[in-house]
Design a protein around this motif. Structure first.
Motif, PDB file in Angstrom:
ATOM      1  N   ALA A 208       0.826  -1.205   0.000  1.00  0.00           N
ATOM      2  CA  ALA A 208       0.000   0.000   0.000  1.00  0.00           C
ATOM      3  C   ALA A 208       0.863   1.259   0.000  1.00  0.00           C
ATOM      4  O   ALA A 208       0.570   2.228  -0.711  1.00  0.00           O
ATOM      5  CB  ALA A 208      -0.930  -0.002   1.216  1.00  0.00           C
ATOM      6  N   GLN A 209       1.927   1.241   0.783  1.00  0.00           N
ATOM      7  CA  GLN A 209       2.833   2.393   0.833  1.00  0.00           C
ATOM      8  C   GLN A 209       3.462   2.657  -0.539  1.00  0.00           C
ATOM      9  O   GLN A 209       3.660   3.808  -0.934  1.00  0.00           O
ATOM     10  CB  GLN A 209       3.917   2.165   1.877  1.00  0.00           C
ATOM     11  N   ALA A 210       3.766   1.575  -1.261  1.00  0.00           N
ATOM     12  CA  ALA A 210       4.398   1.717  -2.572  1.00  0.00           C
ATOM     13  C   ALA A 210       3.407   2.160  -3.645  1.00  0.00           C
ATOM     14  O   ALA A 210       3.768   2.911  -4.562  1.00  0.00           O
ATOM     15  CB  ALA A 210       5.037   0.389  -2.982  1.00  0.00           C
ATOM     16  N   VAL A 211       2.163   1.708  -3.534  1.00  0.00           N
ATOM     17  CA  VAL A 211       1.206   1.906  -4.619  1.00  0.00           C
ATOM     18  C   VAL A 211       0.250   3.077  -4.398  1.00  0.00           C
ATOM     19  O   VAL A 211      -0.140   3.747  -5.359  1.00  0.00           O
ATOM     20  CB  VAL A 211       0.402   0.603  -4.860  1.00  0.00           C
ATOM     21  N   TRP A 212      -0.131   3.336  -3.151  1.00  0.00           N
ATOM     22  CA  TRP A 212      -1.149   4.351  -2.904  1.00  0.00           C
ATOM     23  C   TRP A 212      -0.832   5.709  -3.544  1.00  0.00           C
ATOM     24  O   TRP A 212      -1.737   6.339  -4.112  1.00  0.00           O
ATOM     25  CB  TRP A 212      -1.387   4.528  -1.401  1.00  0.00           C
ATOM     26  N   PRO A 213       0.419   6.173  -3.511  1.00  0.00           N
ATOM     27  CA  PRO A 213       0.705   7.448  -4.181  1.00  0.00           C
ATOM     28  C   PRO A 213       0.458   7.403  -5.692  1.00  0.00           C
ATOM     29  O   PRO A 213       0.303   8.449  -6.327  1.00  0.00           O
ATOM     30  CB  PRO A 213       2.200   7.670  -3.881  1.00  0.00           C
TER      31      PRO A 213
END
Length: 214
Positions: free
Chosen positions: A157-162
């Motif tokens: 999520a940290q990698a993809v959410w942005p």
């Protein structure tokens, strides 16, 4: 059987329309619907290798169609059940799925299933470690489905959410009932995001979280 199209050719100064057969094109529209439905009915009750239940596949499909999502990412292909539901929906919206699987055997089986179901042309199926592949994907995405190693959900999520577009959704599997290690931290992370609205669908005992970007 290939599709018949017309090609323009010039012979002795004359312009001619010549029939050309293009082999291997994927079915579309109602033809694809019939093909996918028949495949899923034939395989009903057999998706046991880390695959989603039918109700969750339907949930993902309907979410994509409802919001007209086109740029999808799946983390954890397994043997392709969820990918077929996602790609089927994307065939209706004009989209495409990138899906990532670590295990070579499951990857091969998924490729065969995508082809047999008629959705292979809507899928970019990648073999490798999602820990490395997912952060390197450029995006943007408007739909993400996470169903790989649960303890890594927060990192995904940290990698993809942005890279998730406004109005897009990040979904994750196995977040209800007896949850795996890492799920509580993941849900806490998603619910704390200031630009996300997170709910959990419990149509199945597994549960699917749905976090949409405001």
């Amino acid at each position: 059987m290939g599709t018949l199209v017309l090609a323009v050719a010039s012979i002795a100064g004359m312009t001619l329309l010549l029939p050309v057969h293009i082999a291997g094109q994927q079915p579309t529209g109602t033809e694809l619907d019939s093909k996918v439905k028949a495949f899923l009915e034939q395989r009903k009750g057999t998706w046991h290798d880390l695959n989603v239940p039918e109700s969750d596949g339907q949930l993902l499909h309907d979410l994509i169609v409802k919001h007209k999502f086109t740029r999808a990412l799946e983390i954890g292909t397994s043997t392709g059940h969820s990918g077929i539901w996602i790609a089927w929906a994307l065939a209706k919206t004009g989209g495409r799925l990138t899906t990532v699987e670590l295990d070579p055997g499951r990857h091969r089986t998924a490729l065969a299933n995508f082809k047999e179901a008629g959705v292979a042309s809507y899928i970019d199926a990648r073999l490798g470690d999602a820990h490395d592949i997912v952060p390197a994907l450029p995006g943007p995405f408007d739909f993400v489905f996470s169903d790989a190693d649960k303890e890594w959900y927060t990192q995904y999520a940290q990698a993809v959410w942005p890279k998730v577009a406004r109005g897009g959704c990040f979904t994750a599997h196995n977040v209800a009932g007896r949850v795996s290690r890492g799920i509580a931290e993941f849900l806490a992370y998603m619910k704390a995001l200031p630009d996300a609205t997170t709910t959990v669908d419990t149509s199945s005992s597994a549960g699917v979280s749905i976090s949409c970007k405001r």
